[in-house]
Design a protein around this motif. Structure first.
Motif: not given
Length: 392
Positions: A299-303, A340-342, A270-272, A318-321
């Motif tokens: 984490l991706l859901e929260t971002l 892998a799908d995610l 998340a910090s990244w 942020p998710v794409e990053a």
């Protein structure tokens, strides 16, 4: 040993060596010699950092270790009988030369069916946290360890064993100097702890702008940044709930700490993006090793939710990053197809954690978790992705 032959080369993202007692001290400058010592406690050798005995690694000489894969049944079936960690580990074995030296390790890799591997130190995981109030000491000990790694293992042994040096960031100029030194000697990947960086004025994120000169140099060198499971210091926070000492003890069950076991890596990733480094340095290549993958989807859901509510707080999505720059080595018992799908096949890395007890006794058996995938997808995860990241 495994007799299985797979139709593609295996590049293991997570192998370990066991250090000798002199690994941290052989090259340590004289003024720091008293910082690390080995002491006898009730007939057992323990490591003491600045006079404080640590139990984080109960046998720091590694003369006797748990057998590889000792915990496979635990991770496959759980612990219905409520066994202690000592019972789960079972009868220990004596370290063999392949755990200590690269030449015999190559022979063992041939027997195990591993073509190439990243090789991580083991003892290094306790260093930074126990010196967090002395940045100059951290840099000195880290450099001493890296000198030993280069001397004994080399950072590139016959283009098959790629030993990963440690880089600590408290003093940016020293971190850049250490990075240059390691790359000059063949390092293809570096290890950065998934934790706040200790410093003279307290801790702060490695993704803050003050560390940009270091990440710029990392991009310039093209090395892979690995964030391997370590002592990230979070036991200090759990101790606020429970009182008592802050050190995590390996043989004691602590259900409260288990609940938040992957919080350090979740916060690190998340910090990244929250502190912007992945937007300022989109060419960075980062691999999260031995932290599993159960944290990824939450984490991706929260971002995504935070980005929807506060897009002005990010320099981009942020998710794409994360999906662009972060690679994950999941545990074999997790749903690898779902991961892998995610995040994409190209972002998943095979890692056996050999010869640690938490890992696989037969690294090739990792492919069983990929049996629902076609051979092309398997080949990427079992080695192709890591070879690409290391430009091999």
């Amino acid at each position: 040993m495994s007799s299985r032959v797979l139709p593609y080369p295996l590049f293991d993202a997570d192998n370990h060596l066991y250090e000798t007692e002199e690994s941290l001290t052989r090259h340590l400058p004289e003024r720091y010699r008293g910082a690390i010592s080995y002491v006898q406690v009730n007939g057992r050798t323990k490591i003491a950092v600045r006079g404080q005995i640590s139990e984080y690694i109960p046998n720091p000489t590694f003369e006797v270790v748990a057998r590889p894969g000792a915990m496979e049944d635990y991770f496959r079936n759980g612990n219905p009988d409520g066994k202690s960690r000592r019972e789960i580990f079972g009868k220990p074995i004596r370290s063999v030369p392949a755990f200590r030296e690269p030449a015999p390790r190559l022979k063992l890799m041939d027997e195990l069916g591993i073509d190439r591997t990243l090789m991580f130190p083991t003892l290094a995981s306790l260093v930074e946290e126990r010196m967090r109030d002395d940045p100059e000491l951290i840099h000195a000990v880290v450099h001493s360890l890296n000198q030993w790694l280069d001397e004994v293992w080399s950072f590139n042994y016959q283009d098959r064993i790629f030993t990963v040096p440690v880089i600590s960031l408290p003093i940016v100029e020293k971190a850049i100097e250490e990075l240059d030194w390691c790359v000059e000697r063949g390092a293809r990947a570096i290890l950065v702890r998934p934790a706040p960086v200790p410093g003279f004025r307290g801790p702060r994120s490695f993704a803050m702008p003050e560390f940009d000169p270091f990440w710029e140099r990392v991009v310039e060198h093209g090395v892979l940044v690995t964030m391997h499971s370590s002592d990230s210091g979070y036991s200090r926070y759990t101790s606020d709930w429970e009182g008592g000492g802050s050190e995590m003890l390996p043989f004691q069950t602590n259900t409260f700490r288990m609940i938040g076991e992957w919080r350090p890596v979740q916060d690190a990733v998340a910090s990244w993006v929250c502190h912007g480094a992945l937007f300022r340095h989109p060419e960075l290549k980062i691999a999260v090793i031995e932290n599993g993958s159960s944290w990824v989807a939450p984490l991706l859901e929260t971002l995504a939710d935070v980005y929807k509510k506060a897009p002005e707080g990010f320099a981009g999505d942020p998710v794409e990053a994360v999906k662009r720059s972060i690679h994950v080595s999941p545990f074999w018992e997790e749903d690898l197809g779902e991961l892998a799908d995610l995040i994409g096949d190209d972002k998943v890395l095979f890692g056996s954690d050999y010869p640690h007890p938490e890992g696989l006794a037969e690294p090739t058996s990792y492919v069983d978790a990929l049996k629902g995938m076609n051979q092309e997808r398997q080949a990427k995860i079992m080695g192709g992705n890591l070879a690409r990241l290391l430009s091999l």
